[in-house]
Design a protein around this motif. Structure first.
Motif, mmCIF file in Angstrom:
data_model
loop_
_atom_site.group_PDB
_atom_site.id
_atom_site.type_symbol
_atom_site.label_atom_id
_atom_site.label_comp_id
_atom_site.label_asym_id
_atom_site.label_seq_id
_atom_site.Cartn_x
_atom_site.Cartn_y
_atom_site.Cartn_z
ATOM 1 N N THR A 1 0.671 -1.142 0.008
ATOM 2 C CA THR A 1 -0.070 -0.075 -0.022
ATOM 3 C C THR A 1 0.738 1.240 -0.156
ATOM 4 O O THR A 1 0.599 2.216 -0.704
ATOM 5 C CB THR A 1 -0.870 0.111 1.225
ATOM 6 N N ARG B 1 2.375 1.755 -3.366
ATOM 7 C CA ARG B 1 1.160 2.322 -4.478
ATOM 8 C C ARG B 1 1.093 3.539 -4.164
ATOM 9 O O ARG B 1 0.948 4.308 -5.183
ATOM 10 C CB ARG B 1 0.127 1.342 -4.127
ATOM 11 N N MET B 2 0.764 4.264 -3.050
ATOM 12 C CA MET B 2 0.439 5.668 -2.531
ATOM 13 C C MET B 2 1.512 6.398 -3.143
ATOM 14 O O MET B 2 1.385 7.500 -3.782
ATOM 15 C CB MET B 2 0.301 5.651 -1.012
ATOM 16 N N GLU C 1 1.446 6.831 -6.713
ATOM 17 C CA GLU C 1 0.484 7.792 -6.863
ATOM 18 C C GLU C 1 0.355 9.158 -6.877
ATOM 19 O O GLU C 1 0.279 10.277 -7.603
ATOM 20 C CB GLU C 1 -0.940 7.497 -6.333
ATOM 21 N N GLU C 2 1.390 9.393 -5.714
ATOM 22 C CA GLU C 2 1.889 10.720 -5.323
ATOM 23 C C GLU C 2 2.821 11.364 -6.426
ATOM 24 O O GLU C 2 3.017 12.469 -7.098
ATOM 25 C CB GLU C 2 2.361 10.850 -4.090
ATOM 26 N N ARG D 1 2.984 10.361 -9.695
ATOM 27 C CA ARG D 1 2.051 10.517 -10.779
ATOM 28 C C ARG D 1 1.413 11.884 -10.834
ATOM 29 O O ARG D 1 1.277 12.704 -11.503
ATOM 30 C CB ARG D 1 1.216 9.285 -10.968
ATOM 31 N N GLU D 2 0.998 12.261 -9.566
ATOM 32 C CA GLU D 2 0.442 13.551 -9.470
ATOM 33 C C GLU D 2 1.390 14.660 -9.243
ATOM 34 O O GLU D 2 1.032 15.534 -10.081
ATOM 35 C CB GLU D 2 -0.193 13.509 -7.874
ATOM 36 N N LEU E 1 4.862 5.848 -16.228
ATOM 37 C CA LEU E 1 3.498 6.560 -15.579
ATOM 38 C C LEU E 1 2.611 6.838 -16.829
ATOM 39 O O LEU E 1 1.403 6.763 -16.469
ATOM 40 C CB LEU E 1 4.017 7.702 -14.930
ATOM 41 N N ARG F 1 -6.681 16.932 -15.756
ATOM 42 C CA ARG F 1 -6.803 17.620 -14.332
ATOM 43 C C ARG F 1 -7.032 18.948 -14.718
ATOM 44 O O ARG F 1 -7.882 19.589 -13.658
ATOM 45 C CB ARG F 1 -5.245 17.506 -14.109
#
Length: 217
Positions: free
Chosen positions: A4, A7-8, A11-12, A14-15, A52, A66
């Motif tokens: 987890t 994965r987070m 994601e961060e 990618r953001e 990504l 976005r």
């Protein structure tokens, strides 16, 4: 738990890439923006960036998505509990606040220019994605406000004019703002010092240094 966390973290990351891409594409346009520079700004390698996002176009589409999502979220939050003209005015006020961020304003303008260029070159996928996002925004404004198609058309037409006037740096007391009328897209007449007028002044001030050669990349 370790999975987890990883994965987070991804994601961060990618953001972060999307945020950097919005600023980069806003300044340089699609053709004038390097994925290597975006990767450098985020602190990742270019190969990692392409893990990504499949390619530059996919990254551009993510930045466009976005940008449009943030406009939609701003509109819906502003119009909550309102209907008709009040809802449109509230969304107009929120929009002027939103484009006080130079990158959001220019990202929209680059989106239109890049889409037109892609269409002219025979690449219709970018346009397809952009039109779907625009249609969703249009339908969302119509649903939340309950306004007529003509009123929705006037709302978006006023928004596009605001984009142009802010980008060109017209001062808020200039006569061209009077063409919008007191209630069009939440922007009052130049002599009416309301919250929206103050927001317009702030947006113009923040965008005063927009580079005229950045449009179109």
């Amino acid at each position: 738990m370790a999975r987890t966390s990883m994965r987070m973290s991804a994601e961060e990351r990618r953001e972060s890439v999307i945020r950097a891409a919005m600023v980069a594409f806003a300044d340089g346009g699609y053709n004038g923006t390097s994925t290597a520079e975006i990767a450098r700004q985020v602190g990742v390698s270019q190969p990692y960036l392409f893990r990504l996002f499949e390619n530059k176009r996919a990254l551009f589409e993510a930045a466009v998505r976005r940008c449009m999502e943030e406009v939609k979220e701003s509109f819906l939050a502003a119009a909550e509990g309102l209907q008709g003209e009040e809802a449109l005015e509230a969304m107009g006020d929120a929009y002027v606040e939103l484009i006080g961020d130079r990158s959001r304003l220019l990202m929209q303008m680059q989106m239109y220019v890049s889409t037109a260029a892609a269409e002219a070159a025979g690449d219709h996928e970018v346009g397809k994605a952009v039109r779907a996002l625009w249609e969703d925004l249009w339908d969302s404004v119509a649903a939340v406000s309950g306004s007529t198609p003509e009123e929705i058309g006037q709302f978006f037409a006023s928004g596009m004019l605001i984009n142009s006037l802010v980008a060109m740096g017209f001062p808020p007391d200039h006569r061209v703002w009077q063409s919008l009328g007191k209630k069009a897209c939440g922007i009052p007449g130049a002599n009416n010092e309301s919250t929206a007028a103050t927001s317009t002044k702030n947006a113009i001030s923040k965008n005063a240094h927009v580079k005229t050669d950045s449009i179109g990349g």
